[in-house]
Motif scaffolding. Structure first.
Motif, PDB file in Angstrom:
ATOM      1  N   LEU A   1       4.764  -0.166   3.880  1.00  0.00           N
ATOM      2  CA  LEU A   1       3.950   0.249   5.020  1.00  0.00           C
ATOM      3  C   LEU A   1       4.839   0.522   6.216  1.00  0.00           C
ATOM      4  CD1 LEU A   1       1.234  -2.565   4.769  1.00  0.00           C
ATOM      5  CD2 LEU A   1       1.053  -0.233   3.870  1.00  0.00           C
TER       6      LEU A   1
ATOM      7  N   LEU B   1       5.888  -4.188   1.493  1.00  0.00           N
ATOM      8  CA  LEU B   1       4.578  -3.627   1.147  1.00  0.00           C
ATOM      9  C   LEU B   1       4.540  -2.105   1.188  1.00  0.00           C
ATOM     10  CD1 LEU B   1       2.205  -6.131   3.010  1.00  0.00           C
ATOM     11  CD2 LEU B   1       3.032  -6.213   0.645  1.00  0.00           C
TER      12      LEU B   1
ATOM     13  N   HIS C   1      -2.568  -4.685  10.865  1.00  0.00           N
ATOM     14  CA  HIS C   1      -3.114  -5.678   9.930  1.00  0.00           C
ATOM     15  C   HIS C   1      -2.974  -7.088  10.500  1.00  0.00           C
ATOM     16  CE1 HIS C   1      -4.162  -2.995   6.736  1.00  0.00           C
ATOM     17  NE2 HIS C   1      -2.930  -2.614   6.474  1.00  0.00           N
TER      18      HIS C   1
ATOM     19  N   ARG D   1      -5.243  -6.401   1.613  1.00  0.00           N
ATOM     20  CA  ARG D   1      -4.007  -6.044   2.304  1.00  0.00           C
ATOM     21  C   ARG D   1      -3.689  -7.061   3.402  1.00  0.00           C
ATOM     22  NH1 ARG D   1       0.105  -3.356   0.594  1.00  0.00           N
ATOM     23  NH2 ARG D   1      -0.813  -1.271   0.446  1.00  0.00           N
ATOM     24  N   GLU D   2      -4.708  -7.518   4.119  1.00  0.00           N
ATOM     25  CA  GLU D   2      -4.472  -8.536   5.149  1.00  0.00           C
ATOM     26  C   GLU D   2      -3.953  -9.827   4.535  1.00  0.00           C
ATOM     27  OE1 GLU D   2      -7.956  -6.829   8.176  1.00  0.00           O
ATOM     28  OE2 GLU D   2      -8.334  -8.581   6.895  1.00  0.00           O
TER      29      GLU D   2
ATOM     30  N   GLN E   1      -2.153  -9.957   1.829  1.00  0.00           N
ATOM     31  CA  GLN E   1      -0.765  -9.681   1.472  1.00  0.00           C
ATOM     32  C   GLN E   1       0.144  -9.847   2.691  1.00  0.00           C
ATOM     33  OE1 GLN E   1      -1.126  -5.700  -0.203  1.00  0.00           O
ATOM     34  NE2 GLN E   1      -0.812  -6.513  -2.271  1.00  0.00           N
TER      35      GLN E   1
END
Length: 221
Positions: free
Chosen positions: A182, A180, A190, A159-160, A162
């Motif tokens: 989020l 994403l 992040h 995820r980081e 991304q």
């Protein structure tokens, strides 16, 4: 509310006082006494412990870059935002290389200055969008990827990575959150985590490292 301690370094008294008064109306900003020269700036940086320094690069016969170098030596955690009438990409690159996390023109609004101060305090930053591409190009041309750069990126979670790819793509926090799926706060977390893992101070440094290590706009993680 988390308060941000702000030191303004500028030898134009009327401008500095007006900016100090305007920013002082922001409830989360604590504005410290203004510094008009290098000596005063270094003294206040040591005694007042600012979180963010708003720095002009022209201080009479002295250079604000000297303040930047010396403050970063003594206070590597302090965030420096350049606020100047200068419009020179090469000087912008020098400032970023020496640790500045933001660059603003004195023609910008006080609202944007306050916004960039907050972003800097949260380990973000700001480079004018019209100059960002050239600044990155020059930074990338200076040297190849630092030794171990790819290994550093390998320490990031999927995820980081991304989030970092989105940063390389030029997206802001809201746009990253939308892409994403989020929340903006999760994206901020992040971002802070990946900066800490990479031992970097700003999004611009992270983008530069990522591109030196081979990440490119338009790729997908």
């Amino acid at each position: 509310m988390q308060h941000i301690r702000v030191l303004i370094v500028d030898d134009h008294a009327l401008f500095a006082e007006a900016l100090s008064a305007r920013l002082g109306r922001e409830p989360d900003l604590v504005i410290l006494p203004v510094a008009a020269d290098v000596r005063r700036a270094l003294a206040l940086a040591a005694t007042e412990r600012p979180d963010v320094i708003v720095l002009d690069l022209t201080l009479g016969a002295e250079s604000g870059l000297d303040v930047l170098d010396r403050v970063r030596e003594s206070r590597p955690d302090v965030r420096v935002v350049v606020l100047t009438a200068m419009d020179d990409v090469e000087v912008m690159v020098q400032a970023v290389r020496r640790g500045a996390v933001g660059w603003l023109s004195k023609t910008e609004s006080a609202d944007l200055v306050a916004q960039v101060i907050r972003s800097a305090a949260r380990r973000g930053g700001w480079i004018p969008p019209e100059a960002l591409g050239e600044v990155l190009r020059r930074l990338l041309a200076e040297e190849a990827a630092p030794e171990g750069g790819a290994q550093l990126l390998a320490e990031l979670t999927p995820r980081e990575r991304q989030v970092l790819q989105c940063m390389v793509d030029g997206l802001n926090r809201a746009e990253i959150a939308e892409r994403l799926g989020l929340s903006a706060n999760t994206v901020r977390t992040h971002t802070q985590n990946l900066l800490a893992k990479l031992d970097l101070h700003s999004a611009l440094e992270a983008i530069t490292l990522a591109m030196r290590a081979g990440m490119r706009p338009g790729a997908r993680e």
